[in-house]
Design a protein around this motif. Structure first.
Motif, mmCIF file in Angstrom:
data_model
loop_
_atom_site.group_PDB
_atom_site.id
_atom_site.type_symbol
_atom_site.label_atom_id
_atom_site.label_comp_id
_atom_site.label_asym_id
_atom_site.label_seq_id
_atom_site.Cartn_x
_atom_site.Cartn_y
_atom_site.Cartn_z
ATOM 1 N N ARG A 1 0.832 -1.204 0.000
ATOM 2 C CA ARG A 1 0.000 0.000 0.000
ATOM 3 C C ARG A 1 0.865 1.252 0.000
ATOM 4 N N ASN A 2 0.806 2.003 -1.078
ATOM 5 C CA ASN A 2 1.500 3.275 -1.199
ATOM 6 C C ASN A 2 0.695 4.341 -0.453
ATOM 7 N N VAL A 3 1.303 4.952 0.579
ATOM 8 C CA VAL A 3 0.591 5.939 1.403
ATOM 9 C C VAL A 3 1.050 7.364 1.113
ATOM 10 N N TYR A 4 1.644 7.578 -0.043
ATOM 11 C CA TYR A 4 2.187 8.901 -0.354
ATOM 12 C C TYR A 4 1.114 9.991 -0.299
ATOM 13 N N ASN A 5 -0.066 9.684 -0.782
ATOM 14 C CA ASN A 5 -1.143 10.681 -0.805
ATOM 15 C C ASN A 5 -2.116 10.542 0.361
ATOM 16 N N ASP A 6 -1.779 9.718 1.339
ATOM 17 C CA ASP A 6 -2.607 9.551 2.529
ATOM 18 C C ASP A 6 -2.379 10.752 3.454
ATOM 19 N N PRO A 7 -3.451 11.542 3.760
ATOM 20 C CA PRO A 7 -3.287 12.720 4.627
ATOM 21 C C PRO A 7 -2.665 12.394 5.978
ATOM 22 N N GLY A 8 -2.893 11.166 6.457
ATOM 23 C CA GLY A 8 -2.338 10.775 7.744
ATOM 24 C C GLY A 8 -0.825 10.665 7.740
ATOM 25 N N TYR A 9 -0.218 10.631 6.551
ATOM 26 C CA TYR A 9 1.236 10.505 6.432
ATOM 27 C C TYR A 9 1.874 11.786 5.879
ATOM 28 N N ALA A 10 1.152 12.893 5.928
ATOM 29 C CA ALA A 10 1.663 14.144 5.343
ATOM 30 C C ALA A 10 2.971 14.587 5.986
ATOM 31 N N LYS A 11 3.058 14.534 7.302
ATOM 32 C CA LYS A 11 4.285 14.940 7.993
ATOM 33 C C LYS A 11 5.439 13.987 7.692
#
Length: 534
Positions: free
Chosen positions: A488-498
């Motif tokens: 699962r690519n989480v690059y665009n997941d808001p939860g991983y913004a920081k």
């Protein structure tokens, strides 16, 4: 009497001075650097994956250390070997892909050891064009080499040797060890071709391994739905891209009867070439095992679903791949036994590694190239009884650029400032608590076989950020703690913004630290395209 005594003392001082100047010191460790080709860490039983048994390679871990976070800087054969020799990233040593020439005139750790009194040898596969420099003796395979009755270039002269390549490489290594200059410390690079594609095991093992069944990885049927373009476009799927003849060993006449077309233009040619090198006895033995496999396949293929075919092709792949590794493990055992029987084991550093990791069905793939874990991570086991405690586990992140400075430090040779790697000797001795917290990776060979996009990235202990570029511009971010299989690519997941912003900063830092830039990419791309379009 006094004159005689003074003369003897003077001669002793001359001898000591000579030894020091030449770097001859019996206390300096010998080095046996073992590298196989495409040996996945999953296929070493010391790593606990329970796929196969490698009791002799495991001996190195049992008597020394095993690394759980060992990585390459560029997951493809020749560039990885160049990084190993030079202690420098691909974009610094110049060998960024399998097409570029390697500059043997630059500093390498064998050259430096040779200059400081070591007797050096390179035996087996190196996959770098040109006559190897820095070795008193070399017996290398031209290019990829062959499994049966291979050619070797021995001190510049090409000759064909009868037998199986893994066994021959071991025999040449043992012969060199037995006949070396015993007044010098030695360093031998003992490099096996196996288990590189197309995976032809020795008779003693294909008779056994073709009867075995192996556990499948959980991501064998990965559909790449949560990844970007790069994973979807890669051409390394076991079902769709593995050669039927060269890889799965389905004979061309059987393919014709079943209406199967080859997946690439070299598959049938590869099988004919590989089997054509066998003598009559070797070929008869091969056909006695693989003939019945072909006959059985003729009866089951017409009714097989794509899923059943994937299961079948995975087992065929593992049988030959792991069967090839069995000979590698046997050779390691013979070398370890030689060291022990000759009283050399206590003062010899033994390293076992591979030029990169390899996919054993994870994500449905074979081959390497990607920055995903199975390709990025490589096995690393080291023993040195004088310093390394048995059963040592190392979780610090090391890379193949670290091998050269580590071995030079053990040998008492000054580490050149141009080497970008770091000695991990203190890690092995549990003396150093501060160590790197991230690694940097590059991959350049595109467009090419397997069509893995150009990319670079950074991996920390938990996160990985990858940038795919050239004909796309995509970023992927993985949380290795919650998603160890990288599904699962989480690059665009808001939860991983920081986290994403932090990893972007790390990429900039690492590129600056090692001297990488977009200008490097543009220069090497231009050179690459010019070479492949000739």
């Amino acid at each position: 009497m006094r004159k005689t005594l003074n003369f003897l003392m003077m001669m002793a001082m001359v001898a000591i001075s000579f030894a020091q100047n030449k770097g001859i010191d019996s206390k300096r460790p010998n080095i046996v650097f073992i590298m196989s080709d495409d040996h996945a860490y999953q296929a070493i039983s010391a790593y606990g994956h329970k796929l196969n048994n490698t009791p002799n390679i495991d001996r190195i871990a049992k008597n020394g250390a095993i690394f759980s976070n060992s990585f390459v800087t560029n997951s493809i054969c020749a560039p990885s070997r160049a990084a190993m020799l030079t202690g420098k990233h691909s974009f610094v040593n110049g060998k960024v892909d399998n097409v570029q020439e390697f500059n043997w005139s630059q500093e390498t750790f064998p050259k430096l050891l040779q200059q400081n009194g070591y007797q050096t040898a390179l035996i087996g596969k190196i996959h770098l064009d040109g006559l190897p420099q820095g070795f008193d003796y070399s017996a290398v395979l031209p290019g990829q080499g062959h499994y049966y009755n291979p050619d070797f270039i021995i001190n510049g002269e090409k000759q064909q040797l009868a037998g199986y390549v893994t066994e021959i490489t071991t025999e040449l290594t043992l012969e060199w060890l037995a006949n070396r200059d015993q007044d010098k410390p030695f360093c031998v690079l003992y490099h096996q071709k196996a288990p590189h594609r197309e995976w032809l095991p020795a008779k003693k093992y294909y008779s056994e391994y073709t009867k075995m069944k192996f556990k499948e990885p959980v991501s064998l049927f990965d559909d790449y739905s949560n990844r970007g373009t790069a994973a979807k476009k890669a051409e390394m799927n076991i079902l769709h891209h593995m050669n039927w003849a060269g890889d799965s060993k389905i004979y061309p006449e059987v393919m014709e009867q079943l209406g199967i077309t080859e997946t690439s233009n070299w598959g049938i040619k590869a099988l004919k070439n590989n089997l054509g090198r066998m003598d009559a006895a070797q070929r008869a033995s091969w056909d006695s095992i693989y003939g019945p496999i072909n006959e059985h396949f003729k009866t089951i293929y017409p009714t097989m679903s794509p899923e059943e075919l994937m299961h079948w092709r995975y087992q065929r792949y593992m049988q030959d791949y792991l069967g090839s590794i069995a000979s590698v493990d046997e050779g390691v055992g013979q070398v370890l036994d030689f060291l022990k029987e000759n009283g050399l084991d206590e003062n010899t550093i033994v390293v076992y590694t591979s030029d990169q990791g390899f996919y054993l069905g994870e994500h449905g793939w074979f081959d390497k190239r990607f920055m995903y874990e199975e390709s990025l991570r490589t096995p690393l086991l080291i023993s040195y009884p004088k310093e390394i405690k048995p059963g040592t586990d190392i979780d610090g992140m090391v890379q193949n650029i670290d091998y050269a400075p580590t071995l030079l430090e053990y040998a008492g040779v000054k580490i050149p400032k141009k080497m970008q790697g770091e000695s991990f000797r203190k890690l092995l001795n549990n003396e150093k608590t501060e160590w790197r917290d991230a690694i940097y990776y590059t991959y350049y060979e595109y467009p090419s076989i397997h069509m893995v996009k150009r990319h670079y990235g950074v991996r920390t202990d938990r996160y990985k950020l990858i940038h795919f570029y050239y004909d796309i511009d995509e970023w992927e971010l993985y949380d290795l703690e919650s998603d160890p299989n990288e599904l699962r690519n989480v690059y665009n997941d808001p939860g991983y913004a920081k986290i994403r912003d932090m990893m972007h900063r790390r990429v900039k830092e690492m590129r600056k630290k090692y001297g990488d830039s977009d200008k490097n990419d543009q220069r090497f791309l231009k050179e690459y395209l010019e070479k492949i379009n000739k």
